[in-house]
Design a protein around this motif. Structure first.
Motif, mmCIF file in Angstrom:
data_model
loop_
_atom_site.group_PDB
_atom_site.id
_atom_site.type_symbol
_atom_site.label_atom_id
_atom_site.label_comp_id
_atom_site.label_asym_id
_atom_site.label_seq_id
_atom_site.Cartn_x
_atom_site.Cartn_y
_atom_site.Cartn_z
ATOM 1 N N SER A 377 0.827 -1.199 0.000
ATOM 2 C CA SER A 377 0.000 0.000 0.000
ATOM 3 C C SER A 377 0.868 1.258 0.000
ATOM 4 C CB SER A 377 -0.918 -0.031 1.220
ATOM 5 O OG SER A 377 -1.604 1.176 1.346
ATOM 6 N N LYS A 378 1.940 1.210 0.799
ATOM 7 C CA LYS A 378 2.843 2.369 0.861
ATOM 8 C C LYS A 378 3.539 2.554 -0.478
ATOM 9 C CE LYS A 378 3.639 2.995 5.724
ATOM 10 N NZ LYS A 378 4.154 2.217 6.853
ATOM 11 N N LYS A 379 3.904 1.441 -1.115
ATOM 12 C CA LYS A 379 4.649 1.496 -2.370
ATOM 13 C C LYS A 379 3.782 2.062 -3.493
ATOM 14 C CE LYS A 379 7.172 -1.702 -5.292
ATOM 15 N NZ LYS A 379 7.328 -3.142 -5.513
ATOM 16 N N THR A 380 2.536 1.627 -3.553
ATOM 17 C CA THR A 380 1.691 2.029 -4.675
ATOM 18 C C THR A 380 0.808 3.231 -4.346
ATOM 19 O OG1 THR A 380 -0.023 0.490 -3.945
ATOM 20 C CG2 THR A 380 1.517 -0.329 -5.579
ATOM 21 N N ALA A 504 -2.494 -9.968 -0.828
ATOM 22 C CA ALA A 504 -2.100 -8.895 0.083
ATOM 23 C C ALA A 504 -1.476 -7.751 -0.703
ATOM 24 C CB ALA A 504 -1.126 -9.422 1.128
ATOM 25 N N GLU A 505 -0.797 -8.090 -1.815
ATOM 26 C CA GLU A 505 -0.201 -7.044 -2.647
ATOM 27 C C GLU A 505 -1.173 -6.548 -3.711
ATOM 28 O OE1 GLU A 505 3.791 -8.097 -4.131
ATOM 29 O OE2 GLU A 505 3.771 -9.606 -2.554
ATOM 30 N N ARG A 506 -1.833 -7.503 -4.366
ATOM 31 C CA ARG A 506 -2.771 -7.122 -5.425
ATOM 32 C C ARG A 506 -3.983 -8.025 -5.338
ATOM 33 N NH1 ARG A 506 0.477 -7.075 -10.524
ATOM 34 N NH2 ARG A 506 -0.892 -8.710 -11.263
ATOM 35 N N GLY A 507 -5.032 -7.529 -4.711
ATOM 36 C CA GLY A 507 -6.214 -8.354 -4.487
ATOM 37 C C GLY A 507 -7.456 -7.734 -5.073
ATOM 38 N N PRO A 512 -3.958 -3.586 -2.684
ATOM 39 C CA PRO A 512 -3.550 -4.434 -1.554
ATOM 40 C C PRO A 512 -4.783 -4.803 -0.738
ATOM 41 C CG PRO A 512 -2.186 -2.462 -1.690
ATOM 42 C CD PRO A 512 -3.285 -2.284 -2.687
ATOM 43 N N THR A 513 -4.863 -6.061 -0.332
ATOM 44 C CA THR A 513 -6.079 -6.533 0.328
ATOM 45 C C THR A 513 -5.725 -7.489 1.450
ATOM 46 O OG1 THR A 513 -7.243 -6.389 -1.777
ATOM 47 C CG2 THR A 513 -8.282 -7.690 -0.070
ATOM 48 N N VAL A 514 -6.308 -7.240 2.608
ATOM 49 C CA VAL A 514 -6.145 -8.172 3.719
ATOM 50 C C VAL A 514 -7.459 -8.903 3.915
ATOM 51 C CG1 VAL A 514 -5.960 -8.337 6.216
ATOM 52 C CG2 VAL A 514 -4.273 -7.034 4.938
ATOM 53 N N LEU A 515 -7.408 -10.199 3.720
ATOM 54 C CA LEU A 515 -8.602 -11.021 3.913
ATOM 55 C C LEU A 515 -8.364 -11.930 5.105
ATOM 56 C CD1 LEU A 515 -11.331 -12.255 2.846
ATOM 57 C CD2 LEU A 515 -9.927 -13.872 1.594
#
Lengths: 795, 286
Positions: A377-380, A504-507, A512-515
């Protein structure tokens, strides 16, 4: 007849006009018209600007949708594992016969549609049939005609609902106000004379808990006992009792349950007619002994004694529809603490140190997933999505349902804490279509949170702005897989993708996605509020904390339990569950749902944690424990799971789409006694190939039930090669016989669909093997255990 | 600037842009990996599972796994094997299932024979169609045409179809779906000037000659890349250009070449339209 398209307009207006609304729009159209009319689909395509073909693809992918009108009463025979081992096949056959329908068919007059459903999550009461919206528990084949007749008379049963309680009137604008509110709520409850808690879990509801609740209300009113159903903190309720319909209290087998606090009296098998006696006893300070069973309360019941409640700490004790009641149990104190005195990094550290691993099945370290997303998330520069997986598709599992229904606020609090740690703005809770009560309660809880300022802009006066939407599944087991779930939220067909780039990086929407699973989120508030030791002081080396299990199948005390990680299977099955019923011999326990395996008796002392179960060829899964005794055929179980998955595979990749039907074909040969040793080799070859070559976790783990039964119960397969089914299940390999115990009651003669049984009253009946198709209805109606199952086919 | 990474494929060191996929890199290096659901003009999806390769990485402590080469991004230091025993097993297992599914597909049969597949113990329906649900047709339709066809249902019953199983209104008769189908399972036929696909009929508008204006100069004959246009001696006793409709490929070269404007053509012939897109490679069969 053309459908009323203004209704479709109304439905479309409920949701944002984009593709993500598609599945929910279709669900509403389905409930409006009882199917998806072509014209309605075309309208949806126009309005949401989605190609018609894609809508058709979605409409045919999810099982909740039907393209032809369904009957007024939809009969759903649950085919979950627990129901299967307790005779769901017999029920399915009986419904087919009585309604003269095939599964999926609708009667000519439009009164009934017969369906099977892959687990309705009411496993403790197996076998279960849902008619309309009403659950029927422990159904026997003999009851089928009556159930059909009643349904015909009543028309579609409406779900038992009570009007939604009013939303709270106050607003919480700081952490201090949360603490103040916690104290007020505790104080008002301290002043109560007591609490009367009716279990409103699915099991108890199916047994009439709502009626019990209403009867208690009425009885209290008639007798002038001061019962209240709602409480506001400004009331001074001394000498009053608070009556509530709560979430699951666990011991489903003995429901409906009524628990009295603070006396800790647990009434079991309560009926509406018992309400007067209960109210009288409360008024007189006595107990209704006949409702107590063997134990007086939770404190002396072995079912509860062997448990340690963390996830379920509040479940069954709080009113799931009352924010205040959750606040009285320390609700949102963790959030208040985080927002007032912690940095997001500290929250992450707490989760990290607690050793929390994902409760969805694979046990991935939660904090590591969070950190990956945070970094991406910080990177993108794109905010992370926070997702809750409530698509509990494993047959034989209802933990997530119970938590979401029993304490929805706890899950929401966990997600808000996650959003704080991750800087998320939007969250989604993905809930299975089969769990309408969970959806309703979560919706209510979300509305209350928005109203008081626990969701929305600047939560509790902090910089955190976050909201949660509910996304309902469409009836697809594969949507529990993370990438499929995300596609489903986007309104697409739930096909998984290769996970070389992690979600987590590309969801979701490529962000970024936390499931995390329901149970995982429900643990976060406790960790934040009490610190990491709250969790990591319990459990094994690499699996910290507790795990919730659904103890179901052929076991005496079925229900929802929570034990420390590392507890043995023996403790669960025999200590809490009391072992198989009727003195039967334990054979296996199935864990991990269709991705798991069957564990034999000599491994019962295995400490249950993520790694140990994987080592023996099973897995934790979401936590279903299906106990099987000597009446379960392991080949039949393997075939059951293969057939289950065959109906649930998304069909995207070759090994899963084509391998499962071949496994079903070959296992079918085994169960019919037509297989040879070479067929077992072919089964193994396909199973191993599927595990190696499939695209997603579902396909890769699909052969586990086959491989684990082949590994631990090979002798049962070999017995089938020799034409015998030791458990007496596989129809081609058994025969029914009437024993000398027969008293000549005529019941089986009436029930036999093939007129294979003849005889006179009070004389031993005779079974004509040439007419018998081994349906087993006779055995299920016989009250004198005088029908025997013998190995070896017709004699 | 794209960074390059070093990897080995079957022992050969290869340099490739980071983020490109193993399949693509291997093919560029001349190493063949069989595929059924891959097409250079479409995003990879990893559905057919034939392109599995064995991958290991120096950091993986000796562990190696089967990876979907069409989706696996190359990384510095990875070692790829396209022909290890494990990879050959995987291909054989996948092709065995496919061979049992569509026994009458010549393309699948050929691959299955090459990989030593045996379907004796499996359930084989000799009357089954040849769809392997690779999704090429639906993806090409969605990406380049009108999303007229789609996958319907799921699991073992998943199939290719159209909205409400009706002849798709959206179909423009481009025929791309039939063109990309690796097992020739989409019925498409031309009768006279009519192209039929998905139960719909599309006129193909081939080149037609107006004999009154034709001077029989032979320009069309020269221009026609398919040797279809020819000047013939007509029954009326004079020479005239002839372009048989059933042979015309609809490229339009003759229309431009005709000095007298005698040739008219309303649109192109279906297969010709697809020529710019690299045609489906049966590379796996080689």
């Amino acid at each position: 007849m053309h459908p009323d398209l203004t209704k479709v307009d109304e439905i479309l207006n409920r949701y944002p006009r984009d593709e993500s609304s598609l599945v929910m729009v279709l669900q509403d159209i389905q409930s409006q018209f009882r199917f998806l009319p072509c014209e309605a689909l075309e309208k949806v395509a126009d309005d949401l600007a989605i190609p018609r073909s894609r809508i058709f693809s979605v409409a045919t992918f999810y099982k909740a949708f039907s393209l032809s009108p369904r009957g007024r009463v939809v009969v759903q025979v649950c085919k979950g594992t627990a129901c299967h081992v307790r005779g769901a096949q017999l029920l399915e056959d009986e419904f087919c016969r009585q309604l003269a329908l095939k599964v999926g068919g609708t009667s000519a007059d439009g009164s009934f549609t017969l369906e099977t459903v892959n687990c309705v999550g009411a496993c403790a009461m197996a076998p279960v049939v849902v008619m309309g919206e009403k659950y029927h528990r422990e159904v026997k084949a003999g009851q089928v005609p009556r159930l059909i007749k009643n349904a015909q008379k009543a028309g579609a049963d409406k779900a038992e609902s009570r009007s939604a309680p009013p939303l709270p009137e106050y607003r919480l604008s700081s952490a201090a106000e949360v603490h103040h509110r916690n104290r007020m709520a505790v104080d008002t409850r301290k002043a109560l004379a007591g609490r009367v808690q009716v279990c409103g879990g699915t099991g108890c509801m199916a047994a009439g808990a709502k009626d019990v609740h209403d009867a208690l209300c009425k009885a209290a009113e008639a007798k002038g006992l001061p019962f209240r159903v709602e409480l506001s903190p400004c009331q001074h309720p001394s000498k009053q009792y608070l009556l509530s319909l709560n979430g699951c209290q666990g011991l489903c087998q003995k429901g409906p349950l009524v628990h009295l606090m603070p006396e800790d009296v647990l009434y079991t098998h309560v009926k509406s007619a018992d309400a007067d006696a209960i109210v009288d006893a409360i008024a007189n300070g006595t107990r209704v002994d006949r409702l107590l069973g063997d134990h007086q309360g939770r404190s002396d019941d072995p079912f509860y004694q062997g448990q340690l409640l963390k996830v379920l700490e509040h479940c069954g004790k709080v009113d799931p529809e009352s924010l205040d009641d959750y606040m009285a149990h320390g609700g949102f104190a963790g959030l208040a603490k985080a927002l007032s005195s912690m940095t997001p990094e500290q929250v992450l550290d707490a989760v990290d140190q607690s050793g929390l691993r994902g409760r969805g099945g694979a046990g991935f370290p939660t904090a590591r997933k969070w950190r990956t997303a945070l970094k991406a998330s910080k990177k993108t520069g794109t905010p992370t999505y926070v997702l809750c997986n409530g698509d509990e598709g494993d047959p034989g599992a209802f933990m997530d349902r119970s938590v979401a229904e029993g304490c929805p606020y706890q899950v929401i609090e966990g997600m808000i804490l996650g959003a704080f740690a991750l800087g998320a703005k939007q969250g989604y809770i993905y809930v299975r279509n089969e769990y309408p009560l969970a959806v309703a309660r979560l919706q209510l809880a979300l509305a209350a949170c928005r109203k008081v300022g626990l969701l929305g802009d600047r939560i509790l006066g902090s910089d955190l702005s976050f909201d949660i939407r509910i996304s309902r599944g469409g009836g697809a087991f594969v949507c529990g897989e993370s990438t499929a779930l995300m596609r489903s939220i986007e309104g697409k067909v739930g096909e998984p993708r290769a996970k070389y780039v992690r979600s987590a990086e590309r969801g979701l929407y490529d962000s970024p996605t936390v499931l995390n699973n329901v149970e995982t989120w429900a643990l976060v508030p406790g960790i934040v509020e009490h610190g990491p030791t709250w969790l990591n002081s319990i459990g094994t080396d690499r699996s910290k904390g507790t795990k919730v299990f659904c103890l179901v199948g052929q076991v005496q005390r079925t229900g929802l339990v929570e034990v420390p990680m590392g507890a043995t299977l023996r403790h669960l099955v025999f200590g809490l569950g009391g072992g198989p019923p009727e003195g039967r011999k334990f054979k296996a326990v199935q864990t991990g749902g269709p991705s798991g395996g069957c564990i034999p008796e000599h491994m019962l002392d295995l400490p249950v944690d993520f790694d140990k179960l994987t080592e023996v060829g099973s897995m934790m899964g979401s936590g279903g424990l299906i106990v099987m005794d000597d009446r379960t055929c392991m080949v039949d179980v393997a075939r059951y799971f293969v057939d289950f998955l065959m109906g649930e595979s998304c069909g995207k990749c070759t090994p899963c789409r084509l391998g499962l039907p071949q496994l079903s074909f070959l296992l079918g040969k085994v169960t019919r006694g037509e297989a040879k040793e070479a067929d077992l080799k072919a089964i193994e070859e396909i199973a191993v190939g599927m595990g190696e070559n499939s695209l997603c976790g579902l396909g890769k783990s699909a052969p586990n039930p086959v491989l684990s039964t082949l590994r631990y119960f090979r002798e049962e397969y070999e017995a089938h090669l020799r034409g015998s089914c030791p458990a007496g299940v596989c129809r081609n390999l058994i025969r029914y016989e009437i024993t000398d115990d027969c008293i000549g009651c005529l019941l089986c003669i009436k029930a036999c669909p093939n007129q294979a049984i003849t005889g006179e009253k009070k004389q031993k009946h005779v079974l004509d093997q040439t007419k018998c198709d081994k349906c087993g209805v006779c055995k299920s109606v016989c009250n004198h255990a005088s029908i025997a199952v013998l190995p070896g086919g017709a004699s | 600037m794209t960074t390059l990474v070093n990897l080995t494929i079957d022992g050969r060191t290869v340099r490739a842009p980071a983020g490109s996929y193993v399949l693509q890199v291997a093919r560029e290096a001349g190493i063949e990996i069989p595929t059924l659901c891959d097409h250079p003009a479409l995003e990879p999806v990893g559905a057919c599972r034939l392109c599995l390769v064995e991958v290991t990485h120096p950091d993986w402590k000796g562990w190696s796994g089967l990876m979907t080469s069409c989706l696996y991004p190359v990384e510095e230091g990875i070692q790829v094997s396209t022909s290890s025993a494990r990879v050959r097993d995987a291909r054989r297992q996948v092709l065995t299932l496919l061979a049992a599914r569509c026994p009458s597909s010549a393309a699948i049969r050929k691959l299955a024979e090459q990989h030593g597949c045996d379907t004796t113990l499996l359930q084989v329906d000799p009357n089954a169609d040849n769809c392997i649900v690779c999704g090429l047709c639906t993806r090409v339709c969605e990406s380049y045409a009108t999303a007229a066809i789609t996958t319907v249902s799921r699991g073992a019953t998943k199939a290719v179809g159209s909205f409400e199983a009706q002849p798709p209104e959206e179909c423009v008769g481009c025929g791309a779906c039939a063109q990309v189908c690796p097992t020739d399972n989409i019925p498409a036929s031309r009768t006279g000037a009519d192209f039929r696909i998905w139960q719909r009929t599309f006129p193909t508008f081939v080149a037609t000659v107006d004999p009154k204006r034709c001077t029989a100069c032979g320009s069309c004959e020269e221009a026609c890349p398919f040797a279809v246009a020819r000047v013939v001696f007509a029954a009326a006793g004079h020479h005239v250009a002839s372009i048989p409709a059933e042979q015309c490929r609809g490229c339009g070269a003759c229309v431009g070449a005709c000095p007298s404007g005698a040739i008219d053509q309303k649109t192109y012939e279906w297969k010709a339209m697809l020529e710019p897109v690299p045609s489906f490679s049966q590379g796996g069969a080689s």
